[in-house]
Design a protein around this motif. Structure first.
Motif, mmCIF file in Angstrom:
data_model
loop_
_atom_site.group_PDB
_atom_site.id
_atom_site.type_symbol
_atom_site.label_atom_id
_atom_site.label_comp_id
_atom_site.label_asym_id
_atom_site.label_seq_id
_atom_site.Cartn_x
_atom_site.Cartn_y
_atom_site.Cartn_z
ATOM 1 N N GLY A 473 1.870 2.716 -2.561
ATOM 2 C CA GLY A 473 2.888 2.541 -1.127
ATOM 3 C C GLY A 473 3.818 1.678 -1.202
ATOM 4 N N THR A 474 4.250 1.117 -0.107
ATOM 5 C CA THR A 474 5.455 0.292 0.132
ATOM 6 C C THR A 474 4.919 -1.190 0.807
ATOM 7 O OG1 THR A 474 5.673 1.131 2.223
ATOM 8 C CG2 THR A 474 6.798 1.970 0.450
ATOM 9 N N ASN A 475 3.504 -1.356 1.028
ATOM 10 C CA ASN A 475 2.932 -2.576 1.238
ATOM 11 C C ASN A 475 2.085 -3.276 0.456
ATOM 12 O OD1 ASN A 475 4.701 -2.818 3.899
ATOM 13 N ND2 ASN A 475 3.460 -0.810 4.384
ATOM 14 N N PRO A 476 1.693 -4.670 0.325
ATOM 15 C CA PRO A 476 0.800 -5.103 -0.570
ATOM 16 C C PRO A 476 -0.405 -4.801 -0.064
ATOM 17 C CG PRO A 476 2.361 -6.735 0.161
ATOM 18 C CD PRO A 476 2.543 -5.633 1.034
ATOM 19 N N MET A 477 -1.642 -4.763 -0.920
ATOM 20 C CA MET A 477 -2.903 -4.676 -0.506
ATOM 21 C C MET A 477 -3.959 -5.710 -1.328
ATOM 22 S SD MET A 477 -4.103 -1.324 -2.731
ATOM 23 C CE MET A 477 -4.338 -1.012 -4.239
ATOM 24 N N GLN A 478 -5.144 -5.746 -0.707
ATOM 25 C CA GLN A 478 -6.102 -6.691 -1.324
ATOM 26 C C GLN A 478 -7.445 -5.802 -2.027
ATOM 27 O OE1 GLN A 478 -4.471 -7.566 1.451
ATOM 28 N NE2 GLN A 478 -3.398 -9.138 0.249
ATOM 29 N N VAL A 479 -7.951 -6.311 -3.127
ATOM 30 C CA VAL A 479 -8.803 -5.454 -3.876
ATOM 31 C C VAL A 479 -9.813 -6.539 -3.933
ATOM 32 C CG1 VAL A 479 -7.744 -6.102 -6.128
ATOM 33 C CG2 VAL A 479 -9.549 -4.234 -5.939
ATOM 34 N N ARG A 480 -11.115 -6.144 -3.792
ATOM 35 C CA ARG A 480 -12.402 -6.841 -3.975
ATOM 36 C C ARG A 480 -13.608 -6.325 -4.331
ATOM 37 N NH1 ARG A 480 -15.627 -10.138 0.564
ATOM 38 N NH2 ARG A 480 -16.942 -11.604 -0.673
ATOM 39 N N PHE A 481 -14.139 -6.883 -5.439
ATOM 40 C CA PHE A 481 -15.240 -5.818 -5.836
ATOM 41 C C PHE A 481 -16.653 -6.406 -5.151
ATOM 42 C CE2 PHE A 481 -13.461 -3.713 -9.646
ATOM 43 C CZ PHE A 481 -12.328 -4.401 -9.744
ATOM 44 N N GLY A 482 -17.459 -5.551 -4.830
ATOM 45 C CA GLY A 482 -18.600 -5.915 -4.277
ATOM 46 C C GLY A 482 -18.365 -6.065 -2.675
ATOM 47 N N GLY A 483 -17.966 -7.205 -2.366
ATOM 48 C CA GLY A 483 -17.870 -7.378 -0.704
ATOM 49 C C GLY A 483 -16.573 -6.708 -0.290
ATOM 50 N N ALA A 484 -16.408 -6.485 1.290
ATOM 51 C CA ALA A 484 -15.411 -5.964 1.981
ATOM 52 C C ALA A 484 -13.960 -6.870 1.483
ATOM 53 C CB ALA A 484 -15.682 -5.730 3.257
ATOM 54 N N ALA A 485 -12.921 -6.316 1.161
ATOM 55 C CA ALA A 485 -11.631 -6.869 1.257
ATOM 56 C C ALA A 485 -11.233 -7.316 2.619
ATOM 57 C CB ALA A 485 -10.781 -6.338 0.235
ATOM 58 N N THR A 486 -10.532 -8.297 2.762
ATOM 59 C CA THR A 486 -9.797 -8.787 4.045
ATOM 60 C C THR A 486 -8.514 -9.421 3.551
ATOM 61 O OG1 THR A 486 -10.657 -11.076 3.935
ATOM 62 C CG2 THR A 486 -12.061 -9.424 5.105
ATOM 63 N N ALA A 487 -7.726 -9.721 4.647
ATOM 64 C CA ALA A 487 -6.389 -10.506 4.583
ATOM 65 C C ALA A 487 -6.475 -11.594 3.847
ATOM 66 C CB ALA A 487 -5.683 -10.377 5.984
#
Length: 525
Positions: A473-487
């Protein structure tokens, strides 16, 4: 008291203005009405819609009524309150009554001066004029005058004028001529026309006007010299014998040249002979020996042709760069080659090596490639995607292949075709241990992350050895293994970027988050 003004004002019909500058102490509130006696039109009336004034500048009024068709000399009846007493102080005296009688007589004279009987439009063939017939009510004399459309007096010759309304009796006769010798306003090969207007309303009919027109250029010209033109014959009659001679007979022999004088049948036979010869030179479909093939000579201005090479680098002018656009692709033919090396010199993001279906349709399937550069822990390992710079090798078997961007990032590469086939090794070394080589992709996942939302993109898998996470896409994103990702929690992947995990890949669930919203694509294996 209210009384007509016979002077003290100026009238400009074109500007729609009444000028009372010469009237002492002019007050707009005392002006009641203005009537054009010639046209019998009320052009100003206080408090009447569309008959007031558009603007006032001092003692000059711009009327709301359109007076552009009137004349500045038209007699006006101006009703104005002069502020005096209803009757003069000496109105009852003989002198006062005589003065009143004189004023009334003056008004009557103005009213009787002229009354329009008829207004019509006339022309002399070069311009248009307004013809006015007016009668003096006092003397009953009828006067005829002509003015230009702007109201100014026109100087005309009455005998050359005719009513425009009578022009529907004019018939145009046109004759066409070919130019044989050039002259002023026309050139050799032009077509000129003589257009004559005939007035059928006269007895006998008369020619009212005549012009010459160059039909080729569209310009009106002076009459050409008779020797320079020839009238176009519009009444050519073709007799039956003449037509028969032109068509010819079935017994006519074929024409011997294309430019000679022959019948149509003779020329047609010549064409058929050439067609028969041409068909004899066209071989049957399919491959044939050189002796049975039609020779082809390349055009002298033919540009360079793209030719697939064996044991050579393609394309011409390598390396080539794929633009930073998702799904941008470079297609190449591997005919005659057994394998291909892809040299990635500038890696921007994950690429896919794909092969076209054998039926030539737009159906492409992933083609595994092995990383053969002697760098990193992935040397000797086979993937379904190209995930880094270096040299990648695949077995092609002469098929049509393409390299395609997975994300919106640029990649630069060169392609080397090799004659010999190649097979990927069954194992590769990772961390000092032999590991079975497999290019199987177990899952491809893509989707959309709403702004401020967290997405559980892929569930955990203990057999996972590869994960390629792309922000498409056109905006950044966060990735996390296991737990939920947040800002605040997770690894940031910029728009268009990729995260490749192939040596040590986490097996927990893959969760994503984007503050502004974006799209993603994940390949696991």
């Amino acid at each position: 008291m209210k009384q007509p003004l016979l002077s003290g004002y100026g009238f400009s019909p074109i500007n729609r203005t009444l000028d009372f500058s010469t009237l002492a102490n002019f007050d707009l509130r005392r002006l009641f009405a203005v009537i054009n006696l010639r046209s019998n039109a009320l052009i100003y009336a206080a408090a009447v819609p569309n008959l007031g004034y558009a603007s006032v500048a001092g003692s000059v009024l711009t009327l709301a009524y359109d007076t552009s068709a009137m004349n500045a000399s038209d007699p006006l009846l101006v009703i104005y309150e002069d502020g005096g007493a209803p009757l003069p102080a000496n109105a009852s005296t003989a002198a006062g009554q005589a003065d009143a009688s004189a004023k009334l007589a003056s008004i009557l004279s103005v009213l009787q001066a002229q009354v329009d009987l008829e207004t019509s439009i006339w022309t002399d063939g070069t311009a248009f004029y307004v013809r006015r017939e007016s009668v003096n009510e006092g003397t009953q004399a009828i006067a005829v005058t002509f003015t230009n459309p702007d109201g100014s007096t026109a100087s005309v010759t009455a005998s050359s004028l005719r009513p425009v309304a009578s022009d529907n009796a004019i018939t145009l006769l046109t004759a066409y001529f070919d130019v044989k010798t050039a002259g002023t306003g026309y050139s050799l090969g032009d077509v000129v026309a003589r257009v004559v207007g005939v007035n059928k309303a006269t007895t006998p009919p008369t020619a009212s006007s005549a012009i010459w027109l160059n039909m080729t250029t569209g310009a009106v010209i002076a009459a050409p010299a008779a020797a320079n033109i020839a009238e176009v014959d519009q009444n050519t009659v073709v007799t039956a014998p003449t037509l028969a001679a032109a068509l010819g007979s079935a017994t006519d022999t074929a024409a011997t040249t294309d430019a000679g004088t022959f019948s149509l049948i003779a020329l047609f036979k010549r064409g058929l002979a050439y067609w028969t010869t041409y068909l004899a030179r066209v071989p049957v479909l399919g491959q044939a020996l050189k002796a049975a093939s039609v020779p082809v000579t390349m055009a002298s201005d033919q540009g360079a042709l793209s030719v697939s090479q064996v044991d050579g680098t393609i394309p011409s002018g390598s390396p080539v760069t794929l633009a930073a656009t998702a799904n941008a692709a470079f297609t190449f033919d591997t005919t005659g080659a057994g394998s291909v090396d892809i040299h990635i010199t500038a890696f921007g993001g994950v690429m896919l090596l794909e092969q076209q279906a054998s039926d030539g349709s737009n159906n492409w399937q992933p083609l595994p490639a092995t990383f053969i550069s002697n760098v990193g822990s992935s040397q000797g390992r086979t993937f379904n995607t190209i995930i880094s710079a270096g040299i990648w090798r695949a077995s092609v078997g002469g098929k049509t292949l393409r390299l395609r961007n997975n994300g919106a990032t640029a990649n630069t590469f060169a392609i080397v075709l090799k004659a010999s086939p190649w097979s990927a090794p069954s194992t590769y070394i990772e961390g000092g241990s032999l590991v079975a080589n497999s290019s199987t992709v177990t899952a491809d996942t893509s989707g959309t992350i709403a702004a401020g939302a967290s997405v559980a993109a892929v569930t955990g898998s203990t057999s996972r050895q590869l994960a390629i996470i792309s922000n498409t896409g056109t905006n950044p994103m966060q990735v996390r293994f296991g737990g939920a990702a947040t800002a605040a929690v997770g690894h940031t992947i910029a728009a268009g970027a990729n995260l490749v995990l192939d040596a040590k890949c986490p097996t927990a669930a893959i969760n994503l988050f984007s503050a502004s919203g974006t799209t993603y694509s994940i390949t696991t294996g």
